[in-house]
Design a protein around this motif. Structure first.
Motif, PDB file in Angstrom:
ATOM      1  N   LEU A  91       0.820  -1.209   0.000  1.00 18.76           N
ATOM      2  CA  LEU A  91       0.000   0.000   0.000  1.00 18.76           C
ATOM      3  C   LEU A  91       0.857   1.262   0.000  1.00 18.76           C
ATOM      4  CD1 LEU A  91      -2.980  -1.012   2.308  1.00 18.76           C
ATOM      5  CD2 LEU A  91      -3.115  -0.245  -0.071  1.00 18.76           C
ATOM      6  N   ASN A  92       2.085   1.163   0.461  1.00 20.25           N
ATOM      7  CA  ASN A  92       2.982   2.308   0.344  1.00 20.25           C
ATOM      8  C   ASN A  92       3.227   2.663  -1.121  1.00 20.25           C
ATOM      9  OD1 ASN A  92       4.175   3.420   2.994  1.00 20.25           O
ATOM     10  ND2 ASN A  92       4.181   1.218   3.334  1.00 20.25           N
ATOM     11  N   GLN A  93       3.207   1.666  -1.998  1.00 21.90           N
ATOM     12  CA  GLN A  93       3.322   1.927  -3.428  1.00 21.90           C
ATOM     13  C   GLN A  93       2.100   2.694  -3.932  1.00 21.90           C
ATOM     14  OE1 GLN A  93       4.182  -1.768  -5.550  1.00 21.90           O
ATOM     15  NE2 GLN A  93       5.186  -2.583  -3.742  1.00 21.90           N
ATOM     16  N   LEU A  94       0.920   2.321  -3.417  1.00 24.18           N
ATOM     17  CA  LEU A  94      -0.292   3.035  -3.802  1.00 24.18           C
ATOM     18  C   LEU A  94      -0.236   4.481  -3.325  1.00 24.18           C
ATOM     19  CD1 LEU A  94      -3.135   3.122  -5.004  1.00 24.18           C
ATOM     20  CD2 LEU A  94      -4.010   2.216  -2.840  1.00 24.18           C
ATOM     21  N   VAL A  95       0.264   4.706  -2.119  1.00 23.51           N
ATOM     22  CA  VAL A  95       0.396   6.070  -1.595  1.00 23.51           C
ATOM     23  C   VAL A  95       1.265   6.914  -2.517  1.00 23.51           C
ATOM     24  CG1 VAL A  95       1.326   7.468   0.281  1.00 23.51           C
ATOM     25  CG2 VAL A  95      -0.006   5.431   0.802  1.00 23.51           C
ATOM     26  N   ALA A  96       2.363   6.345  -2.989  1.00 30.25           N
ATOM     27  CA  ALA A  96       3.253   7.083  -3.885  1.00 30.25           C
ATOM     28  C   ALA A  96       2.537   7.504  -5.162  1.00 30.25           C
ATOM     29  CB  ALA A  96       4.475   6.237  -4.220  1.00 30.25           C
ATOM     30  N   LEU A  97       1.611   6.670  -5.631  1.00 31.74           N
ATOM     31  CA  LEU A  97       0.833   7.012  -6.822  1.00 31.74           C
ATOM     32  C   LEU A  97      -0.234   8.062  -6.523  1.00 31.74           C
ATOM     33  CD1 LEU A  97       0.325   3.401  -8.245  1.00 31.74           C
ATOM     34  CD2 LEU A  97       1.946   5.130  -9.057  1.00 31.74           C
ATOM     35  N   LEU A  98      -0.771   8.031  -5.299  1.00 35.90           N
ATOM     36  CA  LEU A  98      -1.852   8.946  -4.938  1.00 35.90           C
ATOM     37  C   LEU A  98      -1.367  10.359  -4.621  1.00 35.90           C
ATOM     38  CD1 LEU A  98      -4.058   6.686  -2.615  1.00 35.90           C
ATOM     39  CD2 LEU A  98      -4.669   7.547  -4.892  1.00 35.90           C
ATOM     40  N   ILE A  99      -0.172  10.491  -4.078  1.00 34.10           N
ATOM     41  CA  ILE A  99       0.292  11.795  -3.578  1.00 34.10           C
ATOM     42  C   ILE A  99       0.148  12.929  -4.597  1.00 34.10           C
ATOM     43  CG2 ILE A  99       2.398  13.057  -2.936  1.00 34.10           C
ATOM     44  CD1 ILE A  99       3.122  10.709  -1.123  1.00 34.10           C
ATOM     45  N   PRO A 100       0.500  12.736  -5.873  1.00 30.92           N
ATOM     46  CA  PRO A 100       0.352  13.854  -6.815  1.00 30.92           C
ATOM     47  C   PRO A 100      -1.098  14.212  -7.135  1.00 30.92           C
ATOM     48  CG  PRO A 100       1.917  12.216  -7.630  1.00 30.92           C
ATOM     49  CD  PRO A 100       1.174  11.588  -6.496  1.00 30.92           C
ATOM     50  N   GLU A 101      -2.031  13.280  -6.887  1.00 28.10           N
ATOM     51  CA  GLU A 101      -3.430  13.475  -7.273  1.00 28.10           C
ATOM     52  C   GLU A 101      -4.367  13.708  -6.095  1.00 28.10           C
ATOM     53  OE1 GLU A 101      -4.263  13.673 -10.401  1.00 28.10           O
ATOM     54  OE2 GLU A 101      -2.269  13.125 -11.161  1.00 28.10           O
ATOM     55  N   CYS A 102      -4.070  13.109  -4.971  1.00 28.07           N
ATOM     56  CA  CYS A 102      -4.956  13.169  -3.795  1.00 28.07           C
ATOM     57  C   CYS A 102      -4.597  14.411  -2.977  1.00 28.07           C
ATOM     58  CB  CYS A 102      -4.800  11.898  -2.968  1.00 28.07           C
ATOM     59  SG  CYS A 102      -5.986  11.737  -1.624  1.00 28.07           S
ATOM     60  N   LEU A 103      -4.993  15.567  -3.484  1.00 26.52           N
ATOM     61  CA  LEU A 103      -4.596  16.842  -2.893  1.00 26.52           C
ATOM     62  C   LEU A 103      -5.670  17.366  -1.941  1.00 26.52           C
ATOM     63  CD1 LEU A 103      -3.222  18.503  -6.150  1.00 26.52           C
ATOM     64  CD2 LEU A 103      -1.937  17.289  -4.376  1.00 26.52           C
ATOM     65  N   PRO A 104      -5.268  17.911  -0.798  1.00 26.31           N
ATOM     66  CA  PRO A 104      -6.256  18.429   0.165  1.00 26.31           C
ATOM     67  C   PRO A 104      -7.185  19.487  -0.405  1.00 26.31           C
ATOM     68  CG  PRO A 104      -4.093  18.244   1.182  1.00 26.31           C
ATOM     69  CD  PRO A 104      -3.894  17.976  -0.277  1.00 26.31           C
ATOM     70  N   LEU A 105      -6.768  20.151  -1.486  1.00 30.70           N
ATOM     71  CA  LEU A 105      -7.624  21.166  -2.101  1.00 30.70           C
ATOM     72  C   LEU A 105      -8.739  20.557  -2.948  1.00 30.70           C
ATOM     73  CD1 LEU A 105      -4.956  23.810  -3.214  1.00 30.70           C
ATOM     74  CD2 LEU A 105      -6.437  23.872  -1.204  1.00 30.70           C
ATOM     75  N   ASN A 106      -8.598  19.287  -3.316  1.00 30.86           N
ATOM     76  CA  ASN A 106      -9.647  18.630  -4.097  1.00 30.86           C
ATOM     77  C   ASN A 106     -10.874  18.384  -3.228  1.00 30.86           C
ATOM     78  OD1 ASN A 106      -7.759  18.559  -6.128  1.00 30.86           O
ATOM     79  ND2 ASN A 106      -7.311  16.368  -5.926  1.00 30.86           N
ATOM     80  N   GLU A 107     -12.034  18.588  -3.788  1.00 26.27           N
ATOM     81  CA  GLU A 107     -13.267  18.456  -3.005  1.00 26.27           C
ATOM     82  C   GLU A 107     -13.411  17.077  -2.375  1.00 26.27           C
ATOM     83  OE1 GLU A 107     -18.136  18.878  -3.559  1.00 26.27           O
ATOM     84  OE2 GLU A 107     -16.776  19.418  -5.199  1.00 26.27           O
ATOM     85  N   ASP A 108     -13.061  16.043  -3.112  1.00 24.22           N
ATOM     86  CA  ASP A 108     -13.230  14.677  -2.606  1.00 24.22           C
ATOM     87  C   ASP A 108     -12.094  14.238  -1.693  1.00 24.22           C
ATOM     88  OD1 ASP A 108     -15.627  14.291  -3.932  1.00 24.22           O
ATOM     89  OD2 ASP A 108     -14.648  13.521  -5.749  1.00 24.22           O
ATOM     90  N   CYS A 109     -11.071  15.080  -1.539  1.00 25.33           N
ATOM     91  CA  CYS A 109      -9.891  14.680  -0.766  1.00 25.33           C
ATOM     92  C   CYS A 109      -9.623  15.606   0.420  1.00 25.33           C
ATOM     93  CB  CYS A 109      -8.666  14.628  -1.664  1.00 25.33           C
ATOM     94  SG  CYS A 109      -8.832  13.503  -3.075  1.00 25.33           S
ATOM     95  N   ARG A 110     -10.501  16.597   0.635  1.00 25.20           N
ATOM     96  CA  ARG A 110     -10.316  17.492   1.783  1.00 25.20           C
ATOM     97  C   ARG A 110     -10.435  16.720   3.093  1.00 25.20           C
ATOM     98  NH1 ARG A 110     -14.367  22.237  -0.431  1.00 25.20           N
ATOM     99  NH2 ARG A 110     -13.030  22.908  -2.183  1.00 25.20           N
ATOM    100  N   GLU A 111     -11.313  15.728   3.068  1.00 22.34           N
ATOM    101  CA  GLU A 111     -11.474  14.823   4.206  1.00 22.34           C
ATOM    102  C   GLU A 111     -11.447  13.399   3.683  1.00 22.34           C
ATOM    103  OE1 GLU A 111     -14.184  17.505   7.203  1.00 22.34           O
ATOM    104  OE2 GLU A 111     -15.205  16.375   5.646  1.00 22.34           O
ATOM    105  N   MET A 112     -11.272  12.455   4.576  1.00 28.07           N
ATOM    106  CA  MET A 112     -11.177  11.057   4.166  1.00 28.07           C
ATOM    107  C   MET A 112     -12.566  10.521   3.864  1.00 28.07           C
ATOM    108  SD  MET A 112      -9.323   8.540   3.389  1.00 28.07           S
ATOM    109  CE  MET A 112      -9.230   6.752   3.307  1.00 28.07           C
TER     110      MET A 112
END
Length: 228
Positions: A91-112
């Protein structure tokens, strides 16, 4: 004693691709129903179960049942623990893929979130909202720290009965990482799953081989062929 480790400079395609002593595989190096049991019998050291799991993943990570089914003679608690350890690593590999896209400014990513579900982060003194990527990192850090805790998991060969309760809570939190990626970063999820089969393996472990997650908490639609 044979030491099975990834040496410094190991190429990605050779990662975990060692052969355990006196284990026979067919010419195509495919898993059969008893390969994990053969490997367990011939593996050495207290890291035998981890070595077996990593080996069978390197042979064919899509053969979910052969990878996750509990081999005869293996402690079920140790088997669950080592599979959860391996999932944390991947899952650490998945995190590395998500970091550039899963931004806190995104509406769906401001909260979990995962679809309509929203989760509070338990990494704080009191559970509180976190951005999705912070929640994911906190969850992986917490799960990894717990699984490597000498207090709760003092041995890789036996697991104290009092520590068995942690498997379910770890599995529920790890599931949320998959769920957020599936609902809100589908392309990343699909690419990662096509390469690793991690979610199918996790689901088989948590709902079929062991009952770590209640069915009511499974929010990702059952669109996967589990290969059973």
């Amino acid at each position: 004693m044979v030491i099975n480790r990834n040496k410094k400079g190991t190429r990605l395609e050779e990662w975990n691709a060692w052969q355990l002593k006196t284990v026979d595989t067919d010419s195509e190096d495919k898993l059969d129903g008893s390969l994990a049991e053969k490997l367990i019998r011939h593996a050495e050291s207290s890291l035998a179960v981890q070595t077996v799991i990593q080996h069978v993943l390197a042979v064919d990570n899509s053969d979910i049942e052969a990878i996750v089914r509990l081999p005869e003679g293996v402690d079920p608690a140790v088997w669950q623990c080592e599979h959860l350890r391996q999932l944390c690593l991947q899952l650490n590999q998945l995190v590395a893929l998500l970091i550039p896209e899963c931004l806190p400014l995104n509406e769906d990513c401001r909260e979990m979130k995962a679809g309509e579900w929203q989760y509070l982060c338990a990494a704080h003194v009191s559970p509180q909202p976190c951005s999705a990527i912070d929640y994911i990192i906190h969850t992986l850090d917490g799960a990894t720290a717990l699984l490597n805790s000498s207090k709760f998991f003092p041995s890789r060969a036996t697991i104290p009965m009092s520590s068995h309760k942690h498997f379910s809570s770890i599995a529920r939190r790890l599931y949320r990482i998959f769920a957020h990626a599936w609902f809100h970063h589908r392309e990343i999820f699909d690419d990662f799953e096509n390469e690793t089969c991690s979610y199918k393996r996790f689901l088989f472990l948590s709902t079929i081989e062991f009952q770590l997650i209640p069915e009511k908490l499974i929010t990702i639609p059952q669109v996967f062929d589990m290969g059973v």
